[in-house]
Scaffold this active site. Sequence first.
Site, PDB file in Angstrom:
ATOM      1  N   GLU A  47     157.648  16.177   6.788  1.00 40.31           N
ATOM      2  CA  GLU A  47     159.032  16.439   6.362  1.00 40.31           C
ATOM      3  C   GLU A  47     159.919  16.530   7.594  1.00 40.31           C
ATOM      4  O   GLU A  47     159.423  16.657   8.705  1.00 40.31           O
ATOM      5  CB  GLU A  47     159.113  17.780   5.605  1.00 40.31           C
ATOM      6  CG  GLU A  47     158.301  17.856   4.332  1.00 40.31           C
ATOM      7  CD  GLU A  47     158.043  19.309   3.925  1.00 40.31           C
ATOM      8  OE1 GLU A  47     159.014  19.989   3.584  1.00 40.31           O
ATOM      9  OE2 GLU A  47     156.882  19.740   3.967  1.00 40.31           O
ATOM     10  N   LYS A  92     162.335  18.475  10.127  1.00 43.43           N
ATOM     11  CA  LYS A  92     162.488  19.865  10.557  1.00 43.43           C
ATOM     12  C   LYS A  92     163.979  20.161  10.629  1.00 43.43           C
ATOM     13  O   LYS A  92     164.736  19.410  11.235  1.00 43.43           O
ATOM     14  CB  LYS A  92     161.851  20.055  11.936  1.00 43.43           C
ATOM     15  CG  LYS A  92     161.957  21.474  12.437  1.00 43.43           C
ATOM     16  CD  LYS A  92     161.196  21.659  13.723  1.00 43.43           C
ATOM     17  CE  LYS A  92     161.280  23.075  14.243  1.00 43.43           C
ATOM     18  NZ  LYS A  92     162.221  23.976  13.635  1.00 43.43           N
ATOM     19  N   ARG A 145     165.492  29.950   8.402  1.00 46.79           N
ATOM     20  CA  ARG A 145     164.360  29.949   7.486  1.00 46.79           C
ATOM     21  C   ARG A 145     164.580  31.089   6.510  1.00 46.79           C
ATOM     22  O   ARG A 145     164.879  32.210   6.915  1.00 46.79           O
ATOM     23  CB  ARG A 145     163.092  30.167   8.299  1.00 46.79           C
ATOM     24  CG  ARG A 145     161.809  30.045   7.523  1.00 46.79           C
ATOM     25  CD  ARG A 145     161.322  28.617   7.461  1.00 46.79           C
ATOM     26  NE  ARG A 145     160.029  28.583   6.777  1.00 46.79           N
ATOM     27  CZ  ARG A 145     158.865  28.738   7.371  1.00 46.79           C
ATOM     28  NH1 ARG A 145     158.811  28.939   8.681  1.00 46.79           N
ATOM     29  NH2 ARG A 145     157.745  28.687   6.693  1.00 46.79           N
ATOM     30  N   ARG A 163     163.922  35.065   8.386  1.00 43.08           N
ATOM     31  CA  ARG A 163     162.762  35.141   9.275  1.00 43.08           C
ATOM     32  C   ARG A 163     162.684  36.467  10.002  1.00 43.08           C
ATOM     33  O   ARG A 163     161.623  36.968  10.334  1.00 43.08           O
ATOM     34  CB  ARG A 163     162.859  34.041  10.335  1.00 43.08           C
ATOM     35  CG  ARG A 163     161.968  32.866  10.185  1.00 43.08           C
ATOM     36  CD  ARG A 163     160.520  33.146  10.437  1.00 43.08           C
ATOM     37  NE  ARG A 163     160.229  33.640  11.785  1.00 43.08           N
ATOM     38  CZ  ARG A 163     160.162  32.899  12.862  1.00 43.08           C
ATOM     39  NH1 ARG A 163     160.378  31.620  12.797  1.00 43.08           N
ATOM     40  NH2 ARG A 163     159.858  33.431  14.017  1.00 43.08           N
ATOM     41  N   GLU A 210     164.922  26.357   3.885  1.00 45.87           N
ATOM     42  CA  GLU A 210     165.846  26.464   5.014  1.00 45.87           C
ATOM     43  C   GLU A 210     167.268  26.624   4.486  1.00 45.87           C
ATOM     44  O   GLU A 210     167.716  25.840   3.661  1.00 45.87           O
ATOM     45  CB  GLU A 210     165.749  25.185   5.868  1.00 45.87           C
ATOM     46  CG  GLU A 210     166.367  25.300   7.230  1.00 45.87           C
ATOM     47  CD  GLU A 210     165.384  25.853   8.276  1.00 45.87           C
ATOM     48  OE1 GLU A 210     164.173  25.900   7.987  1.00 45.87           O
ATOM     49  OE2 GLU A 210     165.847  26.239   9.364  1.00 45.87           O
ATOM     50  N   LYS A 254     155.076  21.619  14.322  1.00 48.15           N
ATOM     51  CA  LYS A 254     156.448  21.119  14.446  1.00 48.15           C
ATOM     52  C   LYS A 254     156.469  20.124  15.602  1.00 48.15           C
ATOM     53  O   LYS A 254     155.819  20.329  16.622  1.00 48.15           O
ATOM     54  CB  LYS A 254     157.446  22.261  14.662  1.00 48.15           C
ATOM     55  CG  LYS A 254     157.090  23.251  15.748  1.00 48.15           C
ATOM     56  CD  LYS A 254     158.069  24.412  15.747  1.00 48.15           C
ATOM     57  CE  LYS A 254     157.629  25.474  16.744  1.00 48.15           C
ATOM     58  NZ  LYS A 254     158.368  26.709  16.624  1.00 48.15           N
TER      59      LYS A 254
END
Lengths: 337, 527
Positions: B226, B228, B233, B248, B276, B398
Amino acid sequence: MSFVTYTKKGIYCKPGKFYLDPWYPVDYAIISHGHADHARWGNKKYLCHHHSKPILQHRIGSHINVQSLGYNETIVINGVKVTFFPAGHIIGSAQIKLEYKGYVVVFTGDYKTQPDFLTVPFEPVKCHEFITESTFGLPIYKWKSEERLQQELIQWVLENQKKNRTSVFFGYSLGKAQRILKLVEHVAPIFVHNAIHKTNLAINSAGIELPKSELIMADFDKKKVQNKIVVLPPALLGSRMLKRIPNAATAICSGWMQIRGNRRWRGVDAGFVISDHADWDGLLQTIKETEAEKVYVTHGYQAVLSKYLNEKGIYAKELNTLYGEEELSKSEEAIEA
Amino acid sequence: MKLFAEKLQSIEMTNKTNAKIEALVSFFEQASDQDKLWAIALFTGKRPSRPVKTTLLREWCIEVAQIPEWLFLESYGATGDLGETLALVLPPNESQNEKSLHQWLSEIIELKSKPEDEKKDYVLASWNSLDDYQRLLFNKFIGGSFRIGVSKKTLVNALAKYADKDPNQIMHSLVGNWHPKETSFEDLISGAHINYDNSQPYPFCLAYALDKELDELGNPNEWQVEYKWDGIRGLVIKRNNEVFIWSRGEELVTNQFPELVEYFLTFPHDFVIDGEILAVKKEGVLLFNDLQKRLNRKNVSKKMMQEIPVGFFAYDLLEFQGENVTQQSMEERRKKLEVVLENRETDTVRLSEIIEFSEWNALYEIRENARNFNSEGLMLKRKSSVYHVGRKKGDWFKWKVDPLTIDAVMIYAQRGSGRRSSKYTDYTFAVQAEDKLVTIAKAYSGLTDKEITEISRWVTKNEIEKFGPVRTVKPELVFEIAFEGIGFSKRHKSGVALRFPRIKRWRRDKTVKDIDTIESVKALIQN
């Protein structure tokens, strides 16, 4: 300026043919005190206070040609009367009074007006021209009495001991370190770094007794210093030596600690506002007491202080000297003061 | 108040979270319940509304201290903090008082409705009875924002430790609706005013940076890839007709995103979704800088919501209709997530797109192009992976795009604020535009303390002009500036806007002759 002028090498007394705390090597330098930005290497001849003499010999070299003088003593150099007065900054620090044809100029070097427990207290000197420092030339800088500071420091050490912590003070090895020793004398055994130890020996050789302290080297016995007091030069912040000190609580002692941002910037446990310079009120009071017609303002907040004085009707001018620079390059700037 | 001041000072001095927590716990142990409540209120931004304008405080201080205004301003410049300047410029206090924190704040609340001369008498008398640091706190209560080195999370952890409670429940309690005058400490921390069952979050599953070659990951079919995104988050929880959003930082940020709350309330099911939070318009995702304008505001205005609409890209499903699904595979969770959002996707709230690819090699170009629509790279997730607690190596990676860099010269410097007020920490950089320099970016992070000290000293010696706190300096020091993206901009004089500019390093080896030109910078913009 009058018979005293400002040159590339430093502040110069023309008829006397000598410089005051010059920043480049000259033939004859009169030195206000032993800090590296005032007492520099390479001059052919030095004149300083008796107590500064062994300090200069220790810091610059034992071979230097240095003559010394006591407070309130006068010598005549090429027709210029030179007298030293106590500056209260560090041991051996002197204001330099120059008199020529009845005209008086006083150069302070660095000075502190509040008495501490170690240096000969500051004495204001009447003059026509006054050359003053301005390290803490803002009204936010106001110092506490030595007695108050002593209480604060002792309380901190005792609190640390309750928590089984070793109290570590950071202070410049000439001046601040000895003042700290005196403030916490008799509270607990004190250990000092080699740079401070050697400076202490030099001061001792001038006939001055300092509080008892023990030298610690890199491989010191951890058990021995636990819960005690250690005094280190600021360069040792974050050093391996500091890391070896068991359960260390750290404190910086400096005038800059007056500002919250500075206290937090350093990442130590405490910041004590202890300065060897005049605070705002000290500067103004002194300038008033000298009754000077002209004030020349050197290193620090020279623009602020001279603007303020001019508004108050006292003729004042900035002088851009190189004082305060040496400490900067050692990245100790926030601590020396 | 004395106790509060004492503990705050030790909190401020340390940068160790544990030491801060220890000091807070010791405050809670010794303080009265009323003082505890007020301390929590202050730390969470529940300051009484300002009873006296700061301009008046300044005026009164100048009057008492008998100094010219410019000297006050110089002092302000040295401390970088109004409350602190007032505290230090004033003459030393002549008396002491032992009022509690509770009493001070109650008096300050009542002060608001008093006539101005009474306010002045009160403030002057208070100043004269407090030492420097307590005076600073008093000034902060009365005039400014109270922001002192305690994050909400640190506070929550200290309270949890002191009261032996679950930190997340405490967080929910503090975020909930309460006022120090209307509740008791016991009720507040036991959460009498909330239903914690509804908000209880899951810890986030985090990814490691990719540290190997793609083909070492094995078969591409086993991986879900996907984009980023660089927003916040967030965990969206919907249970029993209530919606909660956790960030987060383990903070409840529900109130900051009313449009998301409204949207998720329309769903028939209960769920916990990981995703997100992004500033996003029909045309695509906006810069993080835009999203930032929406953050940490007490109230979000309608205008703000129109200018910077917030959306949500859903990554993962953790709970569905009360059932914890974190131990199911990524692939299964994704299928269920698709069901939850079926026919409900909008321009701004949608599933995170799955990138189709058959060979690892294809991903390089996709990653390179990610920047074009404000994505910061790719996420690689193993299809068979469970939703881990925290960071676990091997299942989620990531893979960020490399930053772009230019060489620019420093032209302005400004002192930092707060802890950095004694140093020049904020710099403005320029590149060459024909025969002059044009501002390209402002950056303040990326240098070591030692470099900052050295540069500060250089600035003092090389300043040309002063504009308030800003110093114009000789264009001499060259820095490599890294940034995540670049676009044309009408608002900037240079015609370009950099995304997340930061100082990569100080190029002592380069001079102003070596810096980039505006043409070479513009050439970095991809169409």
